[in-house]
Design a protein around this motif. Structure first.
Motif, short mmCIF file in Angstrom:
data_model
loop_
_atom_site.label_atom_id
_atom_site.label_comp_id
_atom_site.label_asym_id
_atom_site.label_seq_id
_atom_site.Cartn_x
_atom_site.Cartn_y
_atom_site.Cartn_z
N GLY A 166 0.81 -1.21 0.00
CA GLY A 166 0.00 0.00 0.00
C GLY A 166 0.84 1.25 0.00
N ALA A 167 1.96 1.25 0.73
CA ALA A 167 2.85 2.42 0.73
C ALA A 167 3.43 2.68 -0.66
CB ALA A 167 3.96 2.22 1.75
N ILE A 168 3.70 1.62 -1.42
CA ILE A 168 4.22 1.79 -2.79
C ILE A 168 3.20 2.50 -3.66
CG2 ILE A 168 4.95 0.53 -4.86
CD1 ILE A 168 6.08 -1.62 -3.02
N ALA A 169 1.91 2.20 -3.46
CA ALA A 169 0.85 2.83 -4.26
C ALA A 169 0.68 4.30 -3.95
CB ALA A 169 -0.47 2.10 -4.05
N GLY A 170 1.31 4.80 -2.88
CA GLY A 170 1.20 6.22 -2.56
C GLY A 170 1.98 7.13 -3.48
N ALA A 171 2.78 6.57 -4.39
CA ALA A 171 3.51 7.39 -5.35
C ALA A 171 2.54 8.12 -6.27
CB ALA A 171 4.46 6.52 -6.17
N ARG A 172 2.92 9.33 -6.70
CA ARG A 172 2.03 10.15 -7.53
C ARG A 172 1.90 9.63 -8.96
NH1 ARG A 172 0.57 15.18 -5.96
NH2 ARG A 172 0.71 15.99 -8.07
N SER A 173 2.83 8.81 -9.40
CA SER A 173 2.79 8.31 -10.76
C SER A 173 1.93 7.06 -10.82
CB SER A 173 4.21 8.03 -11.26
OG SER A 173 4.20 7.63 -12.60
N GLY A 174 0.63 7.24 -10.95
CA GLY A 174 -0.30 6.12 -10.99
C GLY A 174 -0.08 5.18 -12.15
N PRO A 175 0.16 5.66 -13.38
CA PRO A 175 0.38 4.72 -14.49
C PRO A 175 1.59 3.82 -14.30
CG PRO A 175 -0.19 6.88 -15.34
CD PRO A 175 -0.02 7.04 -13.86
N VAL A 176 2.67 4.35 -13.70
CA VAL A 176 3.86 3.52 -13.47
C VAL A 176 3.56 2.44 -12.45
CG1 VAL A 176 6.25 3.53 -12.72
CG2 VAL A 176 5.38 5.41 -14.10
N VAL A 177 2.87 2.80 -11.36
CA VAL A 177 2.50 1.82 -10.35
C VAL A 177 1.56 0.77 -10.94
CG1 VAL A 177 1.40 1.48 -8.10
CG2 VAL A 177 2.82 3.49 -8.50
N PRO A 223 12.95 6.63 -19.20
CA PRO A 223 13.12 6.15 -17.82
C PRO A 223 11.85 5.57 -17.20
CG PRO A 223 14.14 8.31 -18.11
CD PRO A 223 13.31 8.05 -19.31
N VAL A 224 10.69 6.04 -17.65
CA VAL A 224 9.42 5.52 -17.13
C VAL A 224 9.27 4.05 -17.54
CG1 VAL A 224 6.92 5.79 -17.18
CG2 VAL A 224 8.40 7.81 -17.16
N TYR A 225 9.56 3.75 -18.80
CA TYR A 225 9.47 2.36 -19.26
C TYR A 225 10.53 1.49 -18.60
CZ TYR A 225 6.25 3.96 -22.88
OH TYR A 225 5.18 4.48 -23.54
N LEU A 226 11.70 2.05 -18.36
CA LEU A 226 12.76 1.30 -17.69
C LEU A 226 12.33 0.91 -16.27
CD1 LEU A 226 15.74 0.31 -17.76
CD2 LEU A 226 16.36 2.54 -16.81
N LEU A 227 11.75 1.88 -15.55
CA LEU A 227 11.32 1.60 -14.18
C LEU A 227 10.15 0.62 -14.14
CD1 LEU A 227 11.43 2.20 -11.16
CD2 LEU A 227 9.97 4.19 -11.57
N ALA A 228 9.21 0.78 -15.06
CA ALA A 228 8.06 -0.13 -15.09
C ALA A 228 8.48 -1.55 -15.44
CB ALA A 228 7.02 0.38 -16.09
N GLY A 229 9.41 -1.71 -16.37
CA GLY A 229 9.87 -3.05 -16.72
C GLY A 229 10.66 -3.70 -15.60
#
Length: 375
Positions: free
Chosen positions: A192-203, A287-293
Motif C-alpha cells: 500500500g505504501a508503494i501505491a502512494g507514489a504520484r505516478s499512478g500509471p507507473v504503479v 526512464p518511465v518504461y525502464l522503471l516499469a519493466g
C-alpha cells in the motif's frame, strides 16, 4: 511685440501633439496586427505565462488551476479485483497443502515452502487495492500528497488485516500460522505504501507486470518435467543439478519477457487514454518504461526481504528439521534471489526495446532549415 501669456506652452503642446498621435497610432497598429494574427512578443509571453500549460512529467497532469495533479492508472478496479483474487487463491492453495499433510514436521516444512508465494501475492494485492483507493481519492479532487500517502498505507493495511484474519480463521492454530498471518499483513501494508507514489500509471504497470509474472510462474510449473528431460536430466546428481539450473534460467528469462511486455502494454494504454482526455499531455519518456519493466523484479526482491525478516522464525524452524531441509531452504532462497534479478534486468531491457521500436527516425539536419524557409 508683446508676448502673450502661455503662448510658449501652447506652442510646445502643439509641437508634441503629432508625436503623441504617432505613438498612439503605433500602439493601435500593434493591436490591430495582434488581432489579425501577427505574433507579438510581449503579449505572447504574457499569455503563455498566464494560461499556457507547463511541461510536466509523465506521472502527473496539469489541472485547470495550473497545478500538477497525480495521473490516474487505467483499469485500477480490475487490477484490484484480480490481485485480491490471486491472493485468495494462494491462501486457499496453501491451506489445502498444509491441512492435507501430517501434523508436525511435514506441516512446518510445507508452510516454509508456501510462504514466498503468499507474501508475493500479498505485496501485489496491497499495492493494487491501494492504487484503486488513491485513484478514487484523486477523482474526488483530493490531490494532497500527505493525504494520498496515508490513504494508500491505510488501504494496504486493510487488505493485510483481512488476509491475516482469514489465515487465523481457516488455518490450524499454531506458531507457523501466526508467522504467516503477520508477515502477510506486513507485505500488504508495504505494498500500500508503494501505491502512494504520484505516478499512478507507473504503479499500475508494475502491478500488472508483477501479477502476470506470478501467474506465469505457477503456469510454468506444468512444463518443468518436459524441460528437465529436454535439458538432459538423468539418474546422476550432477545431471539433475545441471538440468535444474537450465530450467530455472529458462523460467526467469520468460518471466522477464512477460513482465517487460506487460509493463510496456500498460503504459501504452495509459498514454493513449491520457491523450484522449488532453492532447497536450506529455508522453512518457524512456526512464518511465525502464522503471516499469524493472518493477516486478524489484517487487520480488522486496518480497524476499519481507520473507527473510518477517518469516525468519518459520524458515529457521524448517531448516532445523534436518540437514536436507536446511540445504533445501538455502537453495530455494538463492534461487528466488536469482530469479528476481533476472526478471528485473530482462523486464527492464524488454520494456526499453519495445519502447524504442515505437520511436520514429530522427529528423535530418536539413529538415529544420527547410521548415523555416517555407514559413
Amino acid at each position: 511685440m508683446t508676448k502673450q501669456p502661455g503662448s510658449s506652452a501652447a506652442a510646445k503642446s502643439e509641437k508634441s501633439t503629432p508625436a503623441a498621435d504617432v505613438t498612439v497610432s503605433r500602439r493601435e497598429d500593434t493591436n490591430v496586427d495582434t488581432a489579425t494574427g501577427t505574433p507579438d512578443t510581449t503579449d505572447g509571453t504574457a499569455a503563455e505565462s498566464a494560461g499556457a500549460p507547463a511541461e510536466t512529467d509523465a506521472g502527473t497532469s496539469t489541472d485547470a488551476d495550473g497545478g500538477t495533479a497525480p495521473a490516474l492508472a487505467p483499469g485500477a478496479p480490475v487490477l484490484a479485483v484480480l490481485a485480491l483474487g490471486w491472493l485468495a487463491a494462494m491462501l486457499w492453495s496453501t491451506r489445502e497443502v498444509i491441512s492435507s499433510a501430517a501434523a508436525g514436521l511435514t506441516a512446518i516444512s510445507l508452510s516454509a515452502f508456501a510462504l514466498p508465494g503468499v507474501i508475493s501475492a500479498a505485496l501485489v494485492a496491497g499495492t493494487a487495492f491501494a492504487l484503486f483507493g488513491v485513484d478514487l481519492l484523486a477523482r474526488r479532487g483530493s490531490e494532497r500528497v500527505t493525504l494520498r500517502f496515508v490513504a494508500a498505507i491505510g488501504t494496504g493495511l486493510l487488505v493485510g488485516l483481512a488476509a491475516a484474519f482469514a489465515i487465523n480463521l481457516t488455518y490450524a492454530d499454531n506458531a507457523t500460522t501466526n508467522v504467516i498471518a503477520g508477515t502477510t499483513a506486513a507485505a500488504a501494508t508495504i505494498g500500500g505504501a508503494i501505491a502512494g507514489a504520484r505516478s499512478g500509471p507507473v504503479v499500475g504497470a508494475v502491478v500488472t507486470a508483477a501479477l502476470g509474472t506470478l501467474i506465469f510462474v505457477v503456469a510454468f510449473s506444468q512444463a518443468r518435467d518436459p524441460l528437465f528431460d529436454l535439458f538432459g536430466s538423468g539418474d546422476s546428481q550432477e545431471s539433475l543439478l545441471s538440468a535444474a539450473k537450465w530450467v530455472s534460467r529458462t523460467e526467469s528469462l520468460l518471466a522477464g519477457l512477460v513482465a517487460g511486455l506487460l509493463a510496456f502494454g500498460f503504459l501504452t494504454l495509459a498514454r493513449r487514454q491520457a491523450a484522449r482526455h488532453d492532447a497536450a499531455t506529455p508522453a512518457p519518456r524512456w526512464p518511465v518504461y525502464l522503471l516499469a519493466g524493472a518493477g516486478p523484479g524489484l517487487l520480488l526482491l522486496l518480497a524476499e526481504v519481507i520473507i527473510r525478516v518477517g518469516g525468519r522464525s518459520l524458515l529457521d524452524l524448517a531448516g532445523a528439521l534436518s540437514e536436507a531441509d536446511a540445504v533445501a531452504q538455502t537453495s530455494l532462497g538463492t534461487s528466488r534471489i536469482d530469479n528476481a534479478i533476472w526478471v528485473l534486468f530482462v523486464g527492464a531491457l524488454t520494456a526499453m526495446i519495445a519502447f524504442g521500436r515505437t520511436l520514429g527516425p530522427a529528423p535530418s539536419d536539413d529538415e529544420p532549415a527547410e521548415a523555416v524557409s517555407t514559413r
